[in-house]
Design a protein around this motif. Structure first.
Motif, PDB file in Angstrom:
ATOM      1  N   MET A  84       0.461   4.450 -23.864  1.00  0.00           N
ATOM      2  CA  MET A  84       0.094   3.757 -22.639  1.00  0.00           C
ATOM      3  C   MET A  84       0.368   2.260 -22.762  1.00  0.00           C
ATOM      4  O   MET A  84       0.938   1.634 -21.860  1.00  0.00           O
ATOM      5  CB  MET A  84      -1.387   4.011 -22.332  1.00  0.00           C
ATOM      6  CG  MET A  84      -1.880   3.519 -20.969  1.00  0.00           C
ATOM      7  SD  MET A  84      -2.071   1.732 -20.821  1.00  0.00           S
ATOM      8  CE  MET A  84      -3.126   1.377 -22.229  1.00  0.00           C
ATOM      9  N   ALA A  85       0.003   1.645 -23.904  1.00  0.00           N
ATOM     10  CA  ALA A  85       0.121   0.204 -24.073  1.00  0.00           C
ATOM     11  C   ALA A  85       1.565  -0.261 -24.216  1.00  0.00           C
ATOM     12  O   ALA A  85       1.889  -1.397 -23.869  1.00  0.00           O
ATOM     13  CB  ALA A  85      -0.692  -0.242 -25.288  1.00  0.00           C
ATOM     14  N   GLU A  86       2.446   0.590 -24.731  1.00  0.00           N
ATOM     15  CA  GLU A  86       3.843   0.211 -24.918  1.00  0.00           C
ATOM     16  C   GLU A  86       4.728   0.628 -23.747  1.00  0.00           C
ATOM     17  O   GLU A  86       5.754  -0.025 -23.503  1.00  0.00           O
ATOM     18  CB  GLU A  86       4.393   0.823 -26.207  1.00  0.00           C
ATOM     19  CG  GLU A  86       3.784   0.266 -27.475  1.00  0.00           C
ATOM     20  CD  GLU A  86       4.423   0.825 -28.728  1.00  0.00           C
ATOM     21  OE1 GLU A  86       5.486   1.490 -28.608  1.00  0.00           O
ATOM     22  OE2 GLU A  86       3.895   0.599 -29.827  1.00  0.00           O
ATOM     23  N   GLY A  87       4.351   1.706 -23.063  1.00  0.00           N
ATOM     24  CA  GLY A  87       5.221   2.216 -22.000  1.00  0.00           C
ATOM     25  C   GLY A  87       4.538   2.541 -20.697  1.00  0.00           C
ATOM     26  O   GLY A  87       5.191   3.001 -19.751  1.00  0.00           O
ATOM     27  N   GLY A  88       3.216   2.339 -20.618  1.00  0.00           N
ATOM     28  CA  GLY A  88       2.495   2.603 -19.375  1.00  0.00           C
ATOM     29  C   GLY A  88       2.247   4.069 -19.090  1.00  0.00           C
ATOM     30  O   GLY A  88       1.856   4.424 -17.973  1.00  0.00           O
ATOM     31  N   ASP A  89       2.443   4.943 -20.071  1.00  0.00           N
ATOM     32  CA  ASP A  89       2.294   6.386 -19.884  1.00  0.00           C
ATOM     33  C   ASP A  89       0.929   6.834 -20.400  1.00  0.00           C
ATOM     34  O   ASP A  89       0.675   6.840 -21.603  1.00  0.00           O
ATOM     35  CB  ASP A  89       3.404   7.115 -20.640  1.00  0.00           C
ATOM     36  CG  ASP A  89       3.345   8.618 -20.468  1.00  0.00           C
ATOM     37  OD1 ASP A  89       2.500   9.108 -19.684  1.00  0.00           O
ATOM     38  OD2 ASP A  89       4.160   9.315 -21.114  1.00  0.00           O
ATOM     39  N   ALA A  90       0.050   7.238 -19.473  1.00  0.00           N
ATOM     40  CA  ALA A  90      -1.321   7.633 -19.838  1.00  0.00           C
ATOM     41  C   ALA A  90      -1.509   9.138 -19.905  1.00  0.00           C
ATOM     42  O   ALA A  90      -2.637   9.610 -20.049  1.00  0.00           O
ATOM     43  CB  ALA A  90      -2.312   7.037 -18.840  1.00  0.00           C
ATOM     44  N   ALA A  91      -0.439   9.918 -19.833  1.00  0.00           N
ATOM     45  CA  ALA A  91      -0.557  11.373 -19.751  1.00  0.00           C
ATOM     46  C   ALA A  91      -1.351  11.966 -20.909  1.00  0.00           C
ATOM     47  O   ALA A  91      -2.172  12.876 -20.726  1.00  0.00           O
ATOM     48  CB  ALA A  91       0.835  12.012 -19.681  1.00  0.00           C
ATOM     49  N   SER A 103      -8.437  10.286 -13.265  1.00  0.00           N
ATOM     50  CA  SER A 103      -7.730   9.935 -12.033  1.00  0.00           C
ATOM     51  C   SER A 103      -6.674   8.905 -12.384  1.00  0.00           C
ATOM     52  O   SER A 103      -6.833   8.131 -13.338  1.00  0.00           O
ATOM     53  CB  SER A 103      -8.701   9.384 -10.992  1.00  0.00           C
ATOM     54  OG  SER A 103      -8.035   9.120  -9.759  1.00  0.00           O
ATOM     55  N   SER A 104      -5.582   8.867 -11.609  1.00  0.00           N
ATOM     56  CA  SER A 104      -4.498   7.953 -11.914  1.00  0.00           C
ATOM     57  C   SER A 104      -4.007   7.263 -10.656  1.00  0.00           C
ATOM     58  O   SER A 104      -3.990   7.849  -9.563  1.00  0.00           O
ATOM     59  CB  SER A 104      -3.329   8.719 -12.553  1.00  0.00           C
ATOM     60  OG  SER A 104      -2.245   7.851 -12.827  1.00  0.00           O
ATOM     61  N   GLY A 105      -3.597   6.005 -10.804  1.00  0.00           N
ATOM     62  CA  GLY A 105      -3.017   5.264  -9.698  1.00  0.00           C
ATOM     63  C   GLY A 105      -1.675   5.853  -9.289  1.00  0.00           C
ATOM     64  O   GLY A 105      -1.032   6.574 -10.057  1.00  0.00           O
ATOM     65  N   VAL A 106      -1.209   5.493  -8.092  1.00  0.00           N
ATOM     66  CA  VAL A 106       0.014   6.097  -7.550  1.00  0.00           C
ATOM     67  C   VAL A 106       1.279   5.377  -8.017  1.00  0.00           C
ATOM     68  O   VAL A 106       2.380   5.894  -7.868  1.00  0.00           O
ATOM     69  CB  VAL A 106      -0.023   6.123  -6.015  1.00  0.00           C
ATOM     70  CG1 VAL A 106      -1.154   7.009  -5.528  1.00  0.00           C
ATOM     71  CG2 VAL A 106      -0.177   4.714  -5.439  1.00  0.00           C
ATOM     72  N   GLY A 107       1.140   4.172  -8.563  1.00  0.00           N
ATOM     73  CA  GLY A 107       2.311   3.412  -8.998  1.00  0.00           C
ATOM     74  C   GLY A 107       1.884   2.105  -9.605  1.00  0.00           C
ATOM     75  O   GLY A 107       0.702   1.897  -9.918  1.00  0.00           O
ATOM     76  N   LEU A 108       2.863   1.194  -9.799  1.00  0.00           N
ATOM     77  CA  LEU A 108       2.543  -0.113 -10.361  1.00  0.00           C
ATOM     78  C   LEU A 108       1.556  -0.841  -9.461  1.00  0.00           C
ATOM     79  O   LEU A 108       1.672  -0.806  -8.232  1.00  0.00           O
ATOM     80  CB  LEU A 108       3.808  -0.954 -10.509  1.00  0.00           C
ATOM     81  CG  LEU A 108       4.831  -0.518 -11.555  1.00  0.00           C
ATOM     82  CD1 LEU A 108       6.007  -1.496 -11.559  1.00  0.00           C
ATOM     83  CD2 LEU A 108       4.216  -0.428 -12.944  1.00  0.00           C
TER      84      LEU A 108
END
Length: 238
Positions: A84-91, A103-108
């Motif tokens: 997540m911290a290096e690429g923004g991927d929280a999966a 829950s996750s945001g829809v975009g930047l």
């Protein structure tokens, strides 16, 4: 981090047969009406505002868990936090065994913008809420909130936090071309090789080419001060 907070029987001689009858009735009553409460769903709204000048944030990730931490200052980041911290991927954060709901945001989340996410969990779980988002024009900077106990919030109550920015400590803050995944560079995100201090710390900020780091693809506009995000958590339903 700043927190604002908006059969008794008298005078009757009972025979042994009567006592047995009463005992039978008492046991049957418990069997039909056990003294337990059914869990109910509790809903929360989480509103995040990006307070930076030119640092888009990766899709906001909200998780509810009953134990553990997403990160701890002074401790190595988990691989899921590193991604997540290096690429923004929280999966991978969402599938952690400790997570009860997410829950996750829809975009930047662009600078100056806000987004509200909803999340729901059953009562009686001792729920804690954590939130993370990467500052994408950095190597491995993120902001968020770790393990805030939401179980004591009453319906209609809300709390507000102003969050600092943290360094995952997994990638050097070189700011070099090809290492920044955000629009300032469009470089690589997650890299499994850890070449930094390997523990989470408060971020020291962006240096940028404007301040002498000649190989940096960042400019002075990408600098950020703490706090970098405003986080409001509201309990909206029993």
């Amino acid at each position: 981090m700043i927190i604002g907070v908006k059969s008794r029987f008298k005078g009757v001689l009972l025979t042994s047969s009567a006592l047995l009858a009463l005992a039978g009735c008492h046991d049957g009553s418990n069997a039909e009406h056990p003294n337990t409460e059914e869990p109910v769903s509790v809903s929360y709204e989480v509103t995040v505002t990006n307070l930076t000048h030119a640092q888009p944030m990766s899709p906001v990730a909200v998780v509810i868990h009953s134990a553990g931490n997403l990160w701890q200052v002074g401790q190595p980041a988990t691989v899921s936090l590193e991604k997540m911290a290096e690429g923004g991927d929280a999966a991978e954060l969402f599938v952690d065994p400790m997570v009860l709901a997410h829950s996750s945001g829809v975009g930047l989340l662009q600078p100056g913008m806000s987004e509200t996410l909803s999340v729901e969990v059953e009562s009686g779980t001792g729920a804690k809420l954590s939130l993370v988002s990467m500052l994408v024009n950095t190597n491995d900077a993120f902001t968020g909130l770790d393990a805030y106990d939401i179980s004591s919030l009453s319906e209609g109550q809300s709390v507000t936090f102003y969050s600092s920015t943290f360094d995952a400590g997994t990638e050097k803050n070189s700011e070099m071309a090809g290492t920044i995944p955000g629009p300032a560079d469009g470089g690589v995100g997650f890299d499994s090789v850890r070449d930094d201090v390997n523990f989470v710390a408060v971020h020291q900020g962006v240096l940028s080419a404007d301040d002498g780091l000649l190989e940096s693809v960042l400019s002075g506009q990408h600098k950020f001060d703490n706090p970098t995000a405003k986080i409001q958590i509201a309990r909206i339903q029993q």
